[in-house]
Scaffold this active site. Structure first.
Site, short mmCIF file in Angstrom:
data_model
loop_
_atom_site.label_atom_id
_atom_site.label_comp_id
_atom_site.label_asym_id
_atom_site.label_seq_id
_atom_site.Cartn_x
_atom_site.Cartn_y
_atom_site.Cartn_z
N LYS A 111 -14.25 8.82 -4.72
CA LYS A 111 -15.56 9.17 -4.15
C LYS A 111 -16.02 10.53 -4.69
CE LYS A 111 -13.86 7.03 0.04
NZ LYS A 111 -13.18 7.36 1.32
N HIS A 118 0.78 -1.23 0.00
CA HIS A 118 0.00 0.00 0.00
C HIS A 118 0.81 1.27 0.00
CE1 HIS A 118 -4.19 -1.34 0.45
NE2 HIS A 118 -3.64 -2.43 0.93
N LYS A 147 -8.68 14.25 4.17
CA LYS A 147 -7.87 13.03 4.16
C LYS A 147 -6.98 13.10 5.39
CE LYS A 147 -6.29 14.15 -0.01
NZ LYS A 147 -6.28 12.94 -0.80
N ARG A 148 -6.28 12.01 5.73
CA ARG A 148 -5.35 12.09 6.84
C ARG A 148 -4.37 13.24 6.61
NH1 ARG A 148 -5.48 8.03 10.89
NH2 ARG A 148 -3.69 9.18 11.68
N LYS A 167 0.83 14.47 1.54
CA LYS A 167 -0.45 14.83 0.93
C LYS A 167 -0.55 16.34 0.69
CE LYS A 167 -2.98 10.86 2.92
NZ LYS A 167 -3.78 10.28 1.83
N THR A 191 -8.25 6.95 -2.61
CA THR A 191 -9.62 6.49 -2.90
C THR A 191 -10.61 7.63 -2.67
OG1 THR A 191 -9.75 5.61 -0.66
CG2 THR A 191 -9.27 4.04 -2.43
C1 PLP Z 1 -11.93 7.57 1.60
C2 PLP Z 1 -11.46 7.91 2.94
C3 PLP Z 1 -10.09 8.05 3.22
C4 PLP Z 1 -9.03 7.93 2.13
O1 PLP Z 1 -8.86 9.20 1.54
P1 PLP Z 1 -7.60 9.56 0.62
O2 PLP Z 1 -7.93 10.91 0.09
O3 PLP Z 1 -7.56 8.54 -0.46
O4 PLP Z 1 -6.41 9.55 1.49
C5 PLP Z 1 -9.69 8.35 4.50
N1 PLP Z 1 -10.59 8.52 5.48
C6 PLP Z 1 -11.92 8.42 5.26
C7 PLP Z 1 -12.86 8.64 6.40
C8 PLP Z 1 -12.40 8.11 4.00
O5 PLP Z 1 -13.71 8.00 3.79
#
Ligand code: PLP
Length: 822
Positions: free
Chosen positions: A671, A369, A560-561, A566, A667
């Site tokens: 979304k 990952h 995101k985190r 990032k 991911t």
């Molecule tokens: C989808 C999702 C992530 C992943 O987000 P990235 O932008 O791909 O890092 C992290 N936390 C939550 C709550 C999510 O729904």
């Protein structure tokens, strides 16, 4: 009597589904509330949700049992997904959707003047994961069930999930997430399938009566693993799979011994030590910290799960095991499975080593990952030796035989042997868990095309040269049930009106939207729905962040985190630049609302400073009368799955701005795209595939590519960018002047220093100009309402390939090779 497998003696019969009409549901709801939970109707509490969850679970039971009966077929090959994390979020709404119970439930609730949505909102998020990796596992389970694949998820039942974040004076503060406190109505405890997991002790070697050598792991501390099963319903297909989560509990023998010795307090303390194993989720995303408890957790999950699979295999010829079983390792966290399966086969089943190895490496598959070096797990050899002595012996033997192969293939290449050894030599000898996973697996995959290719060329190059056929790619996805059908009911309605029903499990059909991007009437309906979703997001932001967003503005979102790679900092630099533009009288700007959210690992100091900076910049911008409605900035606390369900539907601009090569896939990007957001992003991870799917005209690409990042690194000179760019100089000057920390001098010095350092691994300033210019192109596009709505529609239309149904179909076709049921 076969007591362990109680069900073999009792009659293995299906049960009838329950009637799903509103009358029956209303009655059952009252019975649970009044007679089971002992609560009053009209109490505005979590118990309304509990009652409804029990009713829903009852409706899953018949299909759950039928699915399970189906999986008892000895000719059925099965997959076992091993993951330390499942970021599930809420389950009620998703189960109602997948089982087509939403309408009768809604009607039943109306009889009590209760809104279904209000009950759904009472469910706490099951936050058994950090971020993308854990959410991926949850989406995978949904798709496996929807595709009718015999896959069981194995994980840990953490007592405390991902911490809750709140903001105090701009700082992140963590609160424990005791999510099980009020009970968890979805789970079924199955103590009859408990397993024992060993730790510590020592190893005795012996030769048995037949002259075979053997090993006995003795004097161990034992911990009992008790499984809790959660139903995973497929979409409208009557398949209900299982997520099995292990809970640690003390062994009774152990307590008894201490008790007889009269040391009651000691017995209780030791019980706690055993139960500590599943007490808390480690809150680190993409970083590891080498803690002993974490290794205990990994081994506990792995050993309990493998034993559970072998228990179900009992009585069948072990030679066939790999023909009917495959394990998918979600990152290196469960990679000790390679050695544990060897232990179980060699020590417990008494198989010859060679035969055990053949079985073991034919049924393990590993997903990587991340390329970040700090996330590559290594465990000190001496920790392994004291905690898992038998497993260390096994790893040594695997390594010896593996390195003999390397030497035979590349005679004299000592450097290669050193690089590939499962043991890293040095002041502290360490076990390289990723290498163990690779050596022990028949399949190794990355999670997006770029990531998989960087693995082959870089990190795993030596292994790729040795076994090219083991390497493959499986680009991530997200489940369209949760992230589109459930999260965005209005858009889902429009899709069904337009494309007909069934797109929810056949997302490629979204392609059918393409021609409608040119249809003015359709665009109008599209925009009405988007406006509604933006209002919903504005309400969320007002409620949690106290900032007013106007839905007619451009909603620019990065959630995101929080991590340096990032580059939330790049986003903040842009906000400061916009602020400067407003102050210098630039009237061309488009009204923009910027939303940032995400949790920082509690021990990650820089990430916490980024949270603080985002909050401080928001406070200054929002209170500046000159700025007014032109720019709003909000930090939404406690970003989680249920918040994302609202956020991704109301976003216009999706920020995916990592340093190229650092984001394995992402991911969140998918979304947003699925729900009609347009991406501003770097050429990284799955952004690249999003760009290819939607076309350059409908994606805002900027920044250095992965090869350019690598080429620039040795000569990176951030000062050159500052000297050459007055906008960047102005932004940094304002930051350095203390404008955003007037009462807290110096608190951002570290952050600013990292940006200006030639050693900044994320090279934020190198992409500043390209990012700013591209944001300006975004504004031009936004000015043209028709163009923007066209782009929005085309993004949703092109998002079909980012369904985890596609991802899982690929895992199945190329790795698992399971036969779908039904
Ligand atoms: C989808 C999702 C992530 C992943 O987000 P990235 O932008 O791909 O890092 C992290 N936390 C939550 C709550 C999510 O729904």
């Amino acid at each position: 009597m076969n007591n362990e497998l109680g069900e073999e003696l009792c009659l293995l019969q299906p049960i009838d589904p329950l009637p799903a009409d509103a009358d029956t549901i209303a009655q059952d709801f009252r019975r649970y509330l009044d007679y089971h939970l002992g609560r009053f109707l009209g109490c505005d509490t979590v118990y309304l949700y509990h009652a409804l969850a029990y009713v829903t679970r009852d409706h899953l039971m018949a299909d759950w049992r039928n699915t399970w009966l189906h999986y008892q077929d000895p000719q059925l090959r099965r997959a076992h997904y091993l993951s330390m994390e499942y970021l599930i979020g809420r389950s009620l709404g998703n189960n109602l959707l997948n089982c087509e119970l939403a309408e009768p439930m809604r009607e039943a609730m109306e009889r009590f003047s209760i809104r279904l949505e209000d009950v759904e909102a009472k469910e706490p998020d099951a936050g058994l994961g950090n971020g993308g990796l854990g959410r991926l596992a949850a989406c995978f389970l949904d798709s496996c069930a929807t595709l009718g694949l015999p896959v069981i998820g194995y994980g840990l039942r953490y007592e405390y999930g991902m911490f809750h974040q709140h903001i105090e004076n701009g700082h992140q503060v963590e609160d424990p997430d005791h999510w099980l406190r009020d009970g968890h109505p979805w789970e079924i405890e199955r103590p009859e399938f408990a397993q024992t997991v060993h730790f510590g002790g020592r190893v005795e070697h012996f030769t048995d009566a037949q002259g075979h050598e053997g090993a006995r792991w003795t004097d161990t501390e034992d911990v009992v693993a008790v499984p809790y099963d959660i139903p995973i319903a497929g979409y409208r297909n009557k398949v209900v799979n299982t997520l099995r989560l292990w809970n640690a509990s003390a062994t009774s023998e152990f307590n008894l011994m201490e008790f007889n010795a009269g040391d009651y307090a000691e017995a209780v303390a030791l019980k706690n030590q055993a139960e500590n194993i599943t007490m808390v989720l480690y809150p680190n995303d993409a970083t590891e910290n080498g803690k002993e408890l974490r290794l205990r957790q990994q081994y506990f999950l792995t050993s309990a799960s493998l034993q559970d699979v072998l228990r179900q295999w009992d009585g069948r010829p072990i030679e066939d095991f790999a023909k009917f079983n495959v394990f998918q390792l979600n990152d290196t966290h469960p990679s000790i499975a390679v050695a544990e399966l060897m232990r179980l086969l060699v020590d417990e089943k008494r198989l010859p080593w060679e035969q055990a190895w053949e079985i073991s490496r034919s049924c393990m598959a590993y997903t990587n990952h991340t390329l970040l070096p700090e996330a590559l797990e290594r465990w000190p050899v001496n920790l392994f030796e004291s905690l898992l002595p038998r497993l260390l012996e096994i790893i040594y033997r695997i390594n010896a035989e593996f390195l003999a192969e390397v030497r035979a293939r590349w005679p004299g290449d000592m450097e290669r042997v050193r690089r590939m050894s499962l043991i890293e030599e040095g002041p502290v000898r360490q076990v390289r868990m990723a290498w163990l996973a690779i050596v022990g697996s028949f399949s190794i995959n990355g999670v997006a095309e770029l990531h998989s290719s960087l693995l082959r060329q870089g990190l795993f190059r030596d292994f790729y040269e040795m076994w090219p056929e083991r390497f493959n790619n499986k680009t991530n996805g997200v489940t369209p049930r949760r992230w589109l059908a459930h999260a965005n009911p209005h858009l889902a309605g429009l899709l069904t009106d337009t494309l007909g029903d069934g797109w929810q499990a056949d997302l490629a059909r979204l392609e059918g939207l393409r021609p409608l991007a040119d249809d003015a009437g359709f665009r109008e309906r599209w925009c009405e729905i988007r406006h509604y979703n933006k209002q919903r997001l504005a309400d969320l932001v007002a409620h949690y962040a106290g900032v007013r967003f106007d839905p007619s503005a451009l909603f620019d979102v990065q959630v995101k985190r929080i991590h340096e790679y990032k580059r939330q900092l790049l986003n903040i630099l842009h906000i400061i630049h916009l602020y400067n533009c407003i102050h210098s009288g630039d009237e061309e700007r488009v009204p923009r609302c910027v939303l940032i959210g995400g949790k920082a690992a509690p021990g990650y100091v820089r990430a916490k400073e980024i949270v603080k900076l985002a909050n401080n910049v928001a406070a200054v911008v929002n209170s500046d009368p000159l700025v007014g409605e032109r720019l709003k900035v909000a930090f939404i606390p406690n970003y989680n799955v249920s918040k994302m369900e609202v956020i991704c539907t109301g976003t216009d601009l999706s920020e995916q701005i990592s340093t190229a090569s650092k984001e394995a896939s992402g991911t969140g990007n998918m979304k947003f795209m699925m729900n009609g957001a347009v991406t501003i992003g770097t050429y990284d991870g799955a952004n690249i595939e999003i760009l290819q799917a939607v076309g350059e005209d409908n994606f805002f690409l900027f920044g250095l590519h992965a090869d350019e990042v690598a080429a620039l690194r040795p000569q990176y000179e951030p000062q050159q960018y500052i000297d050459a760019d007055p906008d960047l100089a102005a932004v940094l000057q304002l930051l350095e002047s203390g404008h955003f920390n007037a009462v807290e001098p110096g608190i951002f010095d570290g952050l600013i220093g990292s940006l200006k350092s030639p050693h900044d691994p994320w090279m934020t300033l190198a992409d500043f100009r390209s990012y700013i210019d591209t944001q300006q192109r975004v504004e031009q596009a936004w000015h043209d309402t028709e163009r923007w709505s066209r782009m929005s529609i085309l993004n949703t239309a092109a998002s079909g390939m980012f369904s985890t149904d596609r991802t899982i179909a690929e895992y199945n076709a190329e790795i698992w090779r399971l036969k779908a049921i039904g």
